[in-house]
Write a protein that holds these residues in place. Structure first.
Motif, PDB file in Angstrom:
ATOM      1  N   THR A  35       0.834  -1.208   0.000  1.00  0.00           N
ATOM      2  CA  THR A  35       0.000   0.000   0.000  1.00  0.00           C
ATOM      3  C   THR A  35       0.857   1.242   0.000  1.00  0.00           C
ATOM      4  O   THR A  35       0.596   2.198  -0.755  1.00  0.00           O
ATOM      5  N   SER A  39       1.016   3.661  -3.019  1.00  0.00           N
ATOM      6  CA  SER A  39       0.626   5.056  -2.805  1.00  0.00           C
ATOM      7  C   SER A  39       1.728   5.995  -3.252  1.00  0.00           C
ATOM      8  O   SER A  39       1.477   7.012  -3.916  1.00  0.00           O
ATOM      9  N   GLU A  43       1.416   8.423  -6.199  1.00  0.00           N
ATOM     10  CA  GLU A  43       1.595   9.859  -6.035  1.00  0.00           C
ATOM     11  C   GLU A  43       2.585  10.398  -7.050  1.00  0.00           C
ATOM     12  O   GLU A  43       2.328  11.418  -7.715  1.00  0.00           O
ATOM     13  N   HIS A 187      -6.959  15.063  -3.661  1.00  0.00           N
ATOM     14  CA  HIS A 187      -8.213  14.320  -3.533  1.00  0.00           C
ATOM     15  C   HIS A 187      -8.223  13.123  -4.475  1.00  0.00           C
ATOM     16  O   HIS A 187      -8.649  12.020  -4.081  1.00  0.00           O
ATOM     17  N   LEU A 190      -5.721  10.691  -3.028  1.00  0.00           N
ATOM     18  CA  LEU A 190      -6.247  10.089  -1.798  1.00  0.00           C
ATOM     19  C   LEU A 190      -7.341   9.083  -2.103  1.00  0.00           C
ATOM     20  O   LEU A 190      -7.416   8.015  -1.484  1.00  0.00           O
ATOM     21  N   THR A 191      -8.170   9.413  -3.084  1.00  0.00           N
ATOM     22  CA  THR A 191      -9.222   8.470  -3.484  1.00  0.00           C
ATOM     23  C   THR A 191      -8.614   7.176  -3.986  1.00  0.00           C
ATOM     24  O   THR A 191      -9.057   6.072  -3.618  1.00  0.00           O
ATOM     25  N   ARG A 192      -7.573   7.299  -4.788  1.00  0.00           N
ATOM     26  CA  ARG A 192      -6.936   6.089  -5.321  1.00  0.00           C
ATOM     27  C   ARG A 192      -6.225   5.306  -4.210  1.00  0.00           C
ATOM     28  O   ARG A 192      -6.261   4.079  -4.181  1.00  0.00           O
ATOM     29  N   ILE A 193      -5.572   6.079  -3.278  1.00  0.00           N
ATOM     30  CA  ILE A 193      -4.880   5.398  -2.166  1.00  0.00           C
ATOM     31  C   ILE A 193      -5.883   4.666  -1.275  1.00  0.00           C
ATOM     32  O   ILE A 193      -5.647   3.523  -0.842  1.00  0.00           O
ATOM     33  N   LEU A 194      -7.015   5.330  -0.982  1.00  0.00           N
ATOM     34  CA  LEU A 194      -8.043   4.658  -0.190  1.00  0.00           C
ATOM     35  C   LEU A 194      -8.544   3.415  -0.897  1.00  0.00           C
ATOM     36  O   LEU A 194      -8.810   2.381  -0.256  1.00  0.00           O
ATOM     37  N   PHE A 195      -8.667   3.508  -2.214  1.00  0.00           N
ATOM     38  CA  PHE A 195      -9.089   2.335  -2.981  1.00  0.00           C
ATOM     39  C   PHE A 195      -8.069   1.206  -2.828  1.00  0.00           C
ATOM     40  O   PHE A 195      -8.439   0.042  -2.610  1.00  0.00           O
ATOM     41  N   ILE A 197      -5.945   0.867  -0.334  1.00  0.00           N
ATOM     42  CA  ILE A 197      -6.003   0.371   1.051  1.00  0.00           C
ATOM     43  C   ILE A 197      -7.183  -0.561   1.245  1.00  0.00           C
ATOM     44  O   ILE A 197      -7.072  -1.614   1.905  1.00  0.00           O
ATOM     45  N   ILE A 198      -8.326  -0.187   0.683  1.00  0.00           N
ATOM     46  CA  ILE A 198      -9.501  -1.059   0.812  1.00  0.00           C
ATOM     47  C   ILE A 198      -9.242  -2.399   0.148  1.00  0.00           C
ATOM     48  O   ILE A 198      -9.569  -3.463   0.701  1.00  0.00           O
TER      49      ILE A 198
END
Length: 562
Positions: A35, A39, A43, A187, A190-195, A197-198
């Protein structure tokens, strides 16, 4: 300490936790690293992609302006023109283009913005802004393209890309800026990183679920069955079977546990027969390391030997106990008779003690009387010595008187001679001497009387001296007798003192004898009670020996030993 208490005090770390820790921690670490790397890569990739997109947006904006007019950019007042087209006043096409590409577009003539889609807080277009010296030098002077991820425009940070603008002659007259707000990019990232991480969390949960299922099926269930079997075995249940499901290491462990259960059942069978008294059973150890097997084998052999010895000894013990019982009864009877005799002796000793005490008191009184008699005799002896001294003085005085009487007799003789001489002289004087002759006669008569009186006194004094000598002799003899009596009385006092002391010692000795007899009586009474207890214990021991003999008979012993 109880095992339950030990378990509570020990920090439990189960096999399940161990397996999950071994499988999930590396997986969790890998997911975190993936992750983080994804990330970081995203980035960096997104920054590169944003810069590339901004470059494309700048190129597209220039192409759209070229489609409007092929002429060069120039200023008319404060408005920027592209040929005859007023770019500053006609931003609809650029607004549409910027909105379609989610960017901000600014056309700069020189280093000052003349047409832009960026608006301030009042909704007015941000015109007349001037770029930094660094950007001016890079783009306008060196003709390079310039990009940055940290541009501040109107207090807001942007990703930006600058491209030089040339006129028809190839001279640099300005630049085009395409930018995107950092918060939008962040944003997006972060959206892609959260994806990511999920997705990583889902992969981790799926792997955890698979690990739990596999560990439960392959490890925990066999361990649970083995634990249950071990607990039942600890409670003594040896009649249980465990079947393996997989031919793996846990299957081998279950097979080994089955062999252990078989060995324990065989040992339990041998122990059960031994408990029933059958010592003819035999057992062969499974190996040289079979400690329990060797212990059972030694126990069978030793029990056979010991019980045979106990059987023989119990026979001898029964006979011996019976003899002890007979001797104890005889001892109890003799001790009872001895106690009676001791009581009689104690009674006699008591009378003797009383008599000895009376004798001691009487001897003490006699000693006191003899002592007083001795003291009185001493005083009489002293008085007799004083009387002897007085008689001696009388005798000495009588002797002195005798001497005086002799002197008087001498004086009378001299007086008689003088009177004779006076008579002769008177006769010679004649008539004149008659008176002197009378006086001389008188003197002669007086001298005769004096001589006669002196003789009489001498006789009396001589008789007194003789009698005084006899009295003195008698007094001396009396004094000697008194001395003898005094010595005898002193000896008697000493003897009476010794008798009194001996009587007191005898009384004390008799008291000690009385106390000793009392102690002997107590010991005899105790011995009597102990003898009776021994007799009772011997009878009880006889019964126990019979019970021991009966208990040994229940064992079935090997004929030739083990």
């Amino acid at each position: 300490m109880d095992n339950s208490i030990k378990k509570k005090k020990m920090k439990r770390f189960s096999v399940k936790r161990c397996i999950l820790t071994i499988t999930t921690l590396p997986l969790l670490f890998a997911c975190i690293m993936i992750t983080f790397f994804a990330s970081w890569t995203m980035e960096k990739g997104m920054e590169s992609q944003v810069i590339s997109g901004l470059k494309g947006a700048v190129t597209g904006a220039l192409l759209s302006m070229d489609n409007v007019s092929r002429e060069s950019f120039h200023l008319v007042g404060d408005d920027l023109y592209k040929g005859d087209y007023n770019v500053t006043q006609n931003m609809d096409a650029l607004d549409y283009y910027a909105e379609s590409n989610d960017v901000e577009i600014t056309f700069l003539y020189g280093n000052i913005g003349r047409a832009t889609t960026i608006q301030d807080e009042n909704g007015e277009r941000l015109l007349g802004t001037e770029v930094s010296q660094e950007i001016t030098e890079a783009v306008l002077e060196r003709g390079e393209e310039y990009s940055s991820n940290d541009l501040v425009i109107n207090g807001q940070r942007y990703y930006g890309y600058y491209m030089p603008v040339n006129d028809t002659e190839g001279n640099i007259v300005g630049m085009v800026f395409a930018g995107r707000a950092n918060n939008q990019v962040f944003h997006y990232i972060l959206t892609r990183i959260l994806f990511i991480i999920i997705i990583a969390a889902l992969i981790y949960i799926i792997c955890m679920f698979v690990a739990v299922k596999v560990s439960r099926k392959k490890f925990l269930n066999p361990l649970a069955r083995l634990t249950t079997a071990a607990e039942e075995l600890s409670r003594g249940n040896i009649n249980q079977e465990i079947h393996k499901e997989y031919d793996d290491e846990f299957g081998d462990l279950i097979d080994s546990f089955q062999l252990l259960m078989g060995s324990i059942r065989q040992q339990a069978n041998v122990a059960g027969r031994m408990a029933d008294g059958d010592l003819t059973v035999s057992y062969r150890p499974l190996s040289d390391q079979d400690v329990m097997g060797h212990a059972i084998q030694n126990m069978i052999r030793d029990n056979n030997m010991n019980l045979k010895t106990i059987n023989q000894v119990s026979d001898r013990m029964v006979a011996g106990v019976r003899e002890i019982a007979t001797a104890s009864n005889s001892l109890a009877n003799g001790t009872t008779e001895q106690a009676s005799a001791v009581e009689e002796i104690m009674s006699s000793i008591g009378g003797i003690a009383e008599s000895a005490e009376v004798n001691a008191r009487t001897a003490e009184r006699a000693n006191e009387l003899v002592r007083e008699t001795g003291e009185e005799t001493v005083r009489s002896n002293d008085q007799m010595k004083h009387m002897i001294s007085a008689i001696q003085d009388i005798n000495d005085s009588a002797k002195n008187i005798s001497n005086v009487m002799k002197l008087i007799d001498d004086i009378a003789s001299q007086t008689n001679i003088i009177s004779l001489n006076a008579s002769v002289e008177a006769s010679r004087a004649g008539v004149h001497g008659k008176g002197f002759a009378v006086v001389a006669d008188e003197i002669r008569n007086l001298a005769g009387k004096s001589t006669e009186a002196a003789r009489d006194s001498a006789v009396i004094i001589e008789d007194s001296i003789k009698k005084a000598a006899v009295g003195f002799k008698l007094a001396e003899e009396t004094a000697e007798s008194l001395d003898t009596i005094l010595v005898s009385i002193q000896n008697m006092v000493s003897l009476m003192r010794e008798i009194a002391e001996a009587s007191a010692a005898q009384s004390e000795s008799v008291a000690q004898v009385n106390r000793g007899i009392t102690q002997i009586s107590d010991v005899v009474q105790t011995n009597s009670a102990t003898s009776q207890q021994c007799a009772a214990a011997s009878a009880e021991l006889d019964n126990l020996a019979g019970e021991l003999k009966a208990a040994v008979r229940r064992y079935k012993l090997s004929v030739n030993g083990y």
